[in-house]
Write an enzyme that holds these catalytic residues in place. Structure first.
Site, PDB file in Angstrom:
ATOM      1  N   LYS A  86      12.479  14.967   0.374  1.00  0.00           N
ATOM      2  CA  LYS A  86      12.249  15.313  -1.040  1.00  0.00           C
ATOM      3  C   LYS A  86      11.802  16.774  -1.171  1.00  0.00           C
ATOM      4  CE  LYS A  86      10.810  10.597  -2.276  1.00  0.00           C
ATOM      5  NZ  LYS A  86      11.930  10.075  -3.046  1.00  0.00           N
ATOM      6  N   HIS A 141       4.733   3.995  -7.311  1.00  0.00           N
ATOM      7  CA  HIS A 141       6.000   3.589  -6.688  1.00  0.00           C
ATOM      8  C   HIS A 141       5.718   2.326  -5.873  1.00  0.00           C
ATOM      9  CE1 HIS A 141       9.344   3.996  -3.747  1.00  0.00           C
ATOM     10  NE2 HIS A 141       9.908   4.820  -4.614  1.00  0.00           N
ATOM     11  N   GLN A 187       6.144  13.336  -4.881  1.00  0.00           N
ATOM     12  CA  GLN A 187       6.758  14.071  -5.994  1.00  0.00           C
ATOM     13  C   GLN A 187       6.010  15.350  -6.357  1.00  0.00           C
ATOM     14  OE1 GLN A 187       9.630  13.431  -6.745  1.00  0.00           O
ATOM     15  NE2 GLN A 187       9.850  11.322  -6.032  1.00  0.00           N
ATOM     16  N   CYS A 218      11.992   1.995  -8.534  1.00  0.00           N
ATOM     17  CA  CYS A 218      10.963   1.432  -7.637  1.00  0.00           C
ATOM     18  C   CYS A 218       9.588   1.448  -8.287  1.00  0.00           C
ATOM     19  CB  CYS A 218      10.912   2.174  -6.311  1.00  0.00           C
ATOM     20  SG  CYS A 218      12.416   1.987  -5.368  1.00  0.00           S
ATOM     21  N   ASP A 257      -0.448   9.955  -2.875  1.00  0.00           N
ATOM     22  CA  ASP A 257       0.990   9.925  -2.607  1.00  0.00           C
ATOM     23  C   ASP A 257       1.581  11.209  -3.184  1.00  0.00           C
ATOM     24  OD1 ASP A 257       3.704   9.644  -2.777  1.00  0.00           O
ATOM     25  OD2 ASP A 257       3.679   7.605  -3.578  1.00  0.00           O
TER      26      ASP A 257
HETATM   27  N1  PLP Z   1       6.204   7.636  -3.663  1.00  0.00           N
HETATM   28  C1  PLP Z   1       6.826   8.223  -4.680  1.00  0.00           C
HETATM   29  C2  PLP Z   1       6.034   8.721  -5.849  1.00  0.00           C
HETATM   30  C3  PLP Z   1       8.214   8.353  -4.649  1.00  0.00           C
HETATM   31  O1  PLP Z   1       8.842   8.935  -5.673  1.00  0.00           O
HETATM   32  C4  PLP Z   1       8.938   7.868  -3.535  1.00  0.00           C
HETATM   33  C5  PLP Z   1      10.403   7.953  -3.491  1.00  0.00           C
HETATM   34  O2  PLP Z   1      11.062   8.138  -4.481  1.00  0.00           O
HETATM   35  C6  PLP Z   1       8.236   7.289  -2.489  1.00  0.00           C
HETATM   36  C7  PLP Z   1       6.869   7.194  -2.583  1.00  0.00           C
HETATM   37  C8  PLP Z   1       8.922   6.778  -1.279  1.00  0.00           C
HETATM   38  O3  PLP Z   1       9.442   7.818  -0.515  1.00  0.00           O
HETATM   39  P1  PLP Z   1      10.318   7.524   0.762  1.00  0.00           P
HETATM   40  O4  PLP Z   1      11.414   6.603   0.327  1.00  0.00           O
HETATM   41  O5  PLP Z   1      10.810   8.868   1.175  1.00  0.00           O
HETATM   42  O6  PLP Z   1       9.443   6.887   1.775  1.00  0.00           O
END
Ligand code: PLP
Length: 405
Positions: free
Chosen positions: A225, A122, A202, A363, A199
């Protein structure tokens, strides 16, 4: 354990909504999950009964608010198998957690040092590293994928040089659903003396996560999430590493003593929690963790996997439909395109039928470039989704496919 989905759904008032006169079918869970009643009730309860700034008051309300915040810290530590609650740092979300590590740990790096990311990250696990790479003269290397959209582990092993200091990889791809072998990835990083950030945005609401078992140096995720409030995130870090890192932001709460000559920083976790945190959201976040624990994370994962296995072959029967991400080990995220049609058109038509899916690059533009597309339609599943909703998705997508020719 088999979940009672109907009674779970009753905890989510939004699922009774209609969109364009059709019952809402919410399949945008990767972007954010919906919020059950106990979490919203906890927010109301904080505002109506316990609102006071935390960590600074002798009065009763402040002590209550502080206790509620610290109880959540304990609940998070326990949920992810962390040794100590002090190694749980509250942030605004996954994005801020990664920015914190990149900006702070990044200061410990030297010109020419290297970072390994993966092709399926992301933007929030790419751009913070680029920012520090420019400032410090670091090099970023990227793990490629194979045809099934799995990370190429042989190529990964070859990316290491004596200068590799950090590996930052997603646990689960938000586009492909691929579940990465994080334990193996971390072990390889450690063999080369590098630290690993995972990270978990998900993964955290969909599969058991134990930071000690996988030996993560950093693990990050967002409350919104995982059925929790917005504006709250977590950075877990190993104590010894967090201790070495300089503060990310300065301000109240993160100090022991301030004078114009010298400031002494507070210990963990407060060193990284400058300013008033979202203590209302953090207090309510405990109810989201309790909700997941009550259902059982294994049961949630099994339910979502059953939906994935049910709906995937049915979608593939639709002429011209192609799914991106076919890893055997994948979570309930389905990215697809129908022939040459634009994902936005598909998403808009599905919305008219009451089905909320996400469209675009999610993203993950570097991943889109690798796949040779500009975006996908993405349906992603959570605890409250049903087989009936899968059937409705298939029927609606079939209808959209025929409309788009
Ligand atoms: N990392 C992953 C794999 C994501 O799917 C997302 C959001 O969709 C993020 C990071 C960013 O999360 P946040 O916008 O809650 O900071």
């Amino acid at each position: 354990m088999v979940l009672d989905i109907q009674s779970i759904r009753e905890q989510f008032p939004i699922l009774d909504r209609k969109v364009f006169g059709k019952p809402l079918i919410y399949l945008d869970n990767t972007a954010t999950t919906q919020t059950p009643r106990p979490v919203v009730d906890a927010i109301t309860d904080m505002y109506f009964n316990h609102k006071a700034n935390v960590h600074r008051g002798v009065h009763t309300l402040s002590q209550e608010a502080t206790a509620l915040l610290e109880e959540t810290r304990e609940a998070v530590a326990q949920f992810i198998g962390a040794d100590r609650k002090e190694d749980i740092i509250f942030t605004r979300g996954t994005t801020e957690s990664i920015n914190l590590v990149a900006a702070s740990y990044g200061q410990l790096l030297e010109e020419g040092d290297e970072i390994i990311l993966s092709a399926m990250e992301h933007h929030s696990n790419i751009v913070p590293w680029q920012l520090i790479a420019v400032r410090k003269g670091l090099k970023i290397n990227v793990i490629p994928m194979n045809d099934r959209c799995e990370l190429d582990m042989d190529a990964y092993r070859k990316l290491f040089t004596p200068k590799t200091k950090i590996v930052a990889v997603t646990h689960v791809s938000n586009v492909l659903g691929t579940i990465n072998p994080v334990k193996e990835i971390i072990a390889e990083a450690h063999r080369h003396g590098a630290v690993a950030l995972i990270d978990g945005a998900q993964a955290i609401a969909h599969m058991p996560v134990n930071v000690r078992e996988i030996d993560a140096d950093f693990y990050v995720f967002s409350s919104h999430k995982m059925y929790g409030p917005t504006g709250v995130g977590v950075l877990y870090g190993k104590e010894a590493i967090l201790e070495k890192m300089p503060p990310y932001q300065g301000g109240g709460e993160m100090i022991k003593k301030v004078s114009f000559q010298k400031t002494v920083f507070a210990g963990l976790p407060f060193k990284f929690e400058a300013g008033t945190p979202d203590f209302v959201g953090i207090a309510a976040f405990a109810k989201a963790i309790a909700f997941i624990k009550e259902a059982g994370i294994e049961a949630i994962g099994a339910h979502e996997e059953a939906l994935l296995n049910y709906v995937t072959p049915k979608l593939l029967e639709i002429p011209g439909l192609k799914i991106y991400g076919n890893a055997p080990h994948k979570s309930a995220v389905i990215s697809f395109l129908i022939g040459e049609s634009h994902p936005y058109d598909t998403g808009m038509l599905l919305d008219k039928l009451g089905i909320a899916v996400r469209t675009g690059h999610h993203c993950a533009q570097p991943l889109m470039d690798i796949l040779g597309i500009t975006g996908t339609v993405r349906a992603s599943f959570a605890i409250y989704n049903t087989v009936g909703e899968c059937d409705a998705l298939v029927a609606a997508t079939r209808r959209v496919a025929s409309m788009l020719g």
